[in-house]
Scaffold this active site. Structure first.
Site, PDB file in Angstrom:
ATOM      1  N   TYR A 233       1.569  -2.282  14.921  1.00 35.03           N
ATOM      2  CA  TYR A 233       1.530  -1.410  13.730  1.00 35.03           C
ATOM      3  C   TYR A 233       2.648  -0.362  13.829  1.00 35.03           C
ATOM      4  O   TYR A 233       3.369  -0.125  12.860  1.00 35.03           O
ATOM      5  CB  TYR A 233       0.162  -0.730  13.621  1.00 35.03           C
ATOM      6  CG  TYR A 233       0.084   0.221  12.442  1.00 35.03           C
ATOM      7  CD1 TYR A 233      -0.035  -0.264  11.144  1.00 35.03           C
ATOM      8  CD2 TYR A 233       0.158   1.605  12.633  1.00 35.03           C
ATOM      9  CE1 TYR A 233      -0.080   0.599  10.061  1.00 35.03           C
ATOM     10  CE2 TYR A 233       0.110   2.474  11.554  1.00 35.03           C
ATOM     11  CZ  TYR A 233      -0.020   1.970  10.274  1.00 35.03           C
ATOM     12  OH  TYR A 233      -0.054   2.830   9.197  1.00 35.03           O
TER      13      TYR A 233
ATOM     14  N   LYS B  61       5.852   0.470  11.393  1.00 37.11           N
ATOM     15  CA  LYS B  61       6.113   1.766  10.745  1.00 37.11           C
ATOM     16  C   LYS B  61       7.420   2.392  11.267  1.00 37.11           C
ATOM     17  O   LYS B  61       8.097   3.100  10.528  1.00 37.11           O
ATOM     18  CB  LYS B  61       4.917   2.710  10.937  1.00 37.11           C
ATOM     19  CG  LYS B  61       3.672   2.264  10.154  1.00 37.11           C
ATOM     20  CD  LYS B  61       3.900   2.351   8.638  1.00 37.11           C
ATOM     21  CE  LYS B  61       2.656   2.016   7.836  1.00 37.11           C
ATOM     22  NZ  LYS B  61       2.846   2.088   6.381  1.00 37.11           N
TER      23      LYS B  61
HETATM   24  N1  LIG Z   1      -5.445   5.826   6.392  1.00 38.75           N
HETATM   25  C1  LIG Z   1      -4.629   6.354   7.296  1.00 38.75           C
HETATM   26  O1  LIG Z   1      -5.079   7.017   8.242  1.00 38.75           O
HETATM   27  C2  LIG Z   1      -3.131   6.186   7.141  1.00 38.75           C
HETATM   28  C3  LIG Z   1      -2.300   7.027   7.883  1.00 38.75           C
HETATM   29  C4  LIG Z   1      -0.919   6.875   7.814  1.00 38.75           C
HETATM   30  C5  LIG Z   1      -0.388   5.909   6.989  1.00 38.75           C
HETATM   31  N2  LIG Z   1      -1.218   5.099   6.275  1.00 38.75           N
HETATM   32  C6  LIG Z   1      -0.596   4.118   5.397  1.00 38.75           C
HETATM   33  O2  LIG Z   1      -1.053   4.359   4.082  1.00 38.75           O
HETATM   34  C7  LIG Z   1      -0.899   3.186   3.309  1.00 38.75           C
HETATM   35  C8  LIG Z   1      -2.155   2.994   2.491  1.00 38.75           C
HETATM   36  O3  LIG Z   1      -3.243   2.803   3.375  1.00 38.75           O
HETATM   37  P1  LIG Z   1      -4.674   3.454   3.128  1.00 38.75           P
HETATM   38  O4  LIG Z   1      -4.942   4.371   4.238  1.00 38.75           O
HETATM   39  O5  LIG Z   1      -4.793   3.917   1.742  1.00 38.75           O
HETATM   40  O6  LIG Z   1      -5.611   2.192   3.428  1.00 38.75           O
HETATM   41  P2  LIG Z   1      -6.295   1.133   2.437  1.00 38.75           P
HETATM   42  O7  LIG Z   1      -7.348   1.809   1.658  1.00 38.75           O
HETATM   43  O8  LIG Z   1      -6.644  -0.006   3.317  1.00 38.75           O
HETATM   44  O9  LIG Z   1      -5.118   0.733   1.438  1.00 38.75           O
HETATM   45  C9  LIG Z   1      -4.165  -0.245   1.765  1.00 38.75           C
HETATM   46  C10 LIG Z   1      -3.750  -0.912   0.480  1.00 38.75           C
HETATM   47  O10 LIG Z   1      -2.697  -1.852   0.776  1.00 38.75           O
HETATM   48  C11 LIG Z   1      -3.049  -3.046   0.114  1.00 38.75           C
HETATM   49  N3  LIG Z   1      -2.419  -4.252   0.642  1.00 38.75           N
HETATM   50  C12 LIG Z   1      -2.631  -4.861   1.820  1.00 38.75           C
HETATM   51  N4  LIG Z   1      -1.917  -6.004   1.878  1.00 38.75           N
HETATM   52  C13 LIG Z   1      -1.246  -6.096   0.699  1.00 38.75           C
HETATM   53  C14 LIG Z   1      -0.354  -7.052   0.136  1.00 38.75           C
HETATM   54  N5  LIG Z   1      -0.020  -8.157   0.797  1.00 38.75           N
HETATM   55  N6  LIG Z   1       0.156  -6.825  -1.097  1.00 38.75           N
HETATM   56  C15 LIG Z   1      -0.191  -5.713  -1.790  1.00 38.75           C
HETATM   57  N7  LIG Z   1      -1.061  -4.798  -1.339  1.00 38.75           N
HETATM   58  C16 LIG Z   1      -1.573  -4.990  -0.090  1.00 38.75           C
HETATM   59  C17 LIG Z   1      -4.553  -3.137   0.214  1.00 38.75           C
HETATM   60  O11 LIG Z   1      -5.017  -4.084  -0.711  1.00 38.75           O
HETATM   61  P3  LIG Z   1      -6.261  -5.091  -0.402  1.00 38.75           P
HETATM   62  O12 LIG Z   1      -7.476  -4.254  -0.520  1.00 38.75           O
HETATM   63  O13 LIG Z   1      -6.158  -6.107  -1.468  1.00 38.75           O
HETATM   64  O14 LIG Z   1      -6.049  -5.652   0.940  1.00 38.75           O
HETATM   65  C18 LIG Z   1      -4.905  -1.693  -0.132  1.00 38.75           C
HETATM   66  O15 LIG Z   1      -4.891  -1.522  -1.526  1.00 38.75           O
HETATM   67  C19 LIG Z   1      -0.597   2.080   4.315  1.00 38.75           C
HETATM   68  O16 LIG Z   1       0.774   1.776   4.257  1.00 38.75           O
HETATM   69  C20 LIG Z   1      -0.947   2.675   5.653  1.00 38.75           C
HETATM   70  O17 LIG Z   1      -0.187   2.125   6.690  1.00 38.75           O
HETATM   71  C21 LIG Z   1      -2.565   5.225   6.329  1.00 38.75           C
END
Ligand SMILES: NC(=O)c1ccc[n+]([C@@H]2O[C@H](COP(=O)([O-])OP(=O)(O)OC[C@H]3O[C@@H](n4cnc5c(N)ncnc54)[C@H](OP(=O)(O)O)[C@@H]3O)[C@@H](O)[C@H]2O)c1
Length: 318
Positions: free
Chosen positions: A156, A160
């Site tokens: 991961y 990133k």
């Molecule tokens: N949550 C944290 O602590 C955190 C911290 C730092 C960075 N981030 C980053 O924030 C971003 C959003 O994550 P989140 O925390 O909001 O988690 P999340 O609720 O799991 O959201 C991730 C989103 O990405 C979508 N996705 C996954 N594979 C995809 C694909 N092939 N095509 C299009 N969409 C896809 C998922 O859709 P599906 O539901 O259809 O799979 C979901 O809508 C990510 O890039 C993650 O790395 C998160």
């Protein structure tokens, strides 16, 4: 006046969903939001929340967009009726947590495909028009895991870190085109991220040796604590996206929290990497006292470091 056209990837849940709602319900009514989802069957919660927030009619539209599929990305672009996207938000992402040897078949390539190649595909589809128009903004959801290595998150973090290089390189090139590139660097955020980890939390843990499994348990306890102490709500994070979006001269990086900055600095200050590796190892694996109320006094910089979105909240399956 023309509305600002925003297209966001990964809007089925979490940061993408909240950002879509925030912009579509903005009192200025100055945004037209294309909230895109890998699978449109998952759009129910977004519309439910949009109704609850009173998003004005026409402020929000959903489109299918799977970042793993160039045709899907091109199809979404073709459905933007305004014929342009002013703000592109590359947010779709997937986590992978566990010992390297426990990652199930296909998990590594799948995460790299979504997080890295998927972002590249999306940029390839939308950047040429922004360059031609000499205008546009790109916001990419970055992570503390893109600025520092975290144990049990090697792949991961690799994905990133790759986004850091991608965005920084493009930022240099795009400036003369009037196109701005910003990374929104998030720490831990309360979203569905943990539930959607590729291959589940830990993967095939039986394939790891006993010591590694023990370290993984310590890592999980560390992450529970970091989440308790430092996790943000998506609403707080989306405000930082708005700051970047509204800036006259957007910066390359915006941090949603200052909590992890000391370790980011430590990493750069000692270019040998030794200080960072030692501090992170202590914080994650040796600081069991941090489970108790003493934690705040134990190496305050290191104790709050690491984990980020990569940890297991207390409710996560062990
Ligand atoms: N949550 C944290 O602590 C955190 C911290 C730092 C960075 N981030 C980053 O924030 C971003 C959003 O994550 P989140 O925390 O909001 O988690 P999340 O609720 O799991 O959201 C991730 C989103 O990405 C979508 N996705 C996954 N594979 C995809 C694909 N092939 N095509 C299009 N969409 C896809 C998922 O859709 P599906 O539901 O259809 O799979 C979901 O809508 C990510 O890039 C993650 O790395 C998160």
């Amino acid at each position: 006046m023309d509305r600002t056209v925003v297209l966001i990837t990964g809007c089925s849940s979490g940061i993408g969903l909240h950002l879509a709602l925030r912009l579509a319900s903005d009192p200025s009514q100055s945004f037209k939001v294309y909230a895109t989802l890998r699978d449109l069957k998952a759009q129910g919660p977004l519309w439910e929340a949009a109704r609850a927030r009173g998003c004005p009619s026409g402020s929000l539209e959903t489109l299918q967009l799977d970042v793993r599929d160039s045709d899907s990305v091109a199809g979404a672009r073709a459905r933007v009726t305004e014929g342009r996207v002013d703000v592109l938000v590359c947010n779709a992402g997937r986590g992978l947590v566990g010992p390297l040897e426990a990652h199930v078949a296909g998990a590594v390539s799948s995460v790299l495909d979504v997080n890295v190649a998927g972002t590249v595909r999306t940029l390839q589809a939308f950047l040429p028009d922004m360059k031609r128009r000499r205008s546009g903004r790109v916001l990419v959801t970055g992570s503390m895991g893109g600025l520092m290595g975290l144990p049990f998150n090697a792949v991961y973090c690799a994905s990133k870190f790759a986004l850091e290089g991608l965005c920084e390189s493009l930022a240099v090139l795009l400036l003369p085109f009037g196109v701005h590139m910003s990374l929104i660097e998030c720490g831990p955020v309360h979203t569905a991220f943990q539930e959607k980890l590729e291959g589940g939390l830990g993967g095939a843990l039986d394939s790891a040796d006993a010591k590694t499994r023990d370290l993984f348990s310590r890592y999980q306890r560390h992450c529970e604590r970091v989440f308790r102490e430092a996790a943000q709500d998506p609403e707080e994070v989306t405000e930082v996206f708005l700051t970047a979006l509204r800036a006259q001269r957007p910066a390359l990086r915006y941090f949603t929290t200052e909590h992890f900055l000391p370790l980011v600095r430590l990493r750069f200050d000692d270019s040998s990497g030794c200080s960072y590796v030692a501090a992170m190892r202590r914080a994650v694996f040796e600081d069991e006292s941090a489970e108790g109320p003493e934690s705040a006094r134990v190496e305050p910089e290191a104790a709050g470091l690491g984990g980020s979105e990569l940890g297991a909240p207390a409710t996560a399956p062990q």
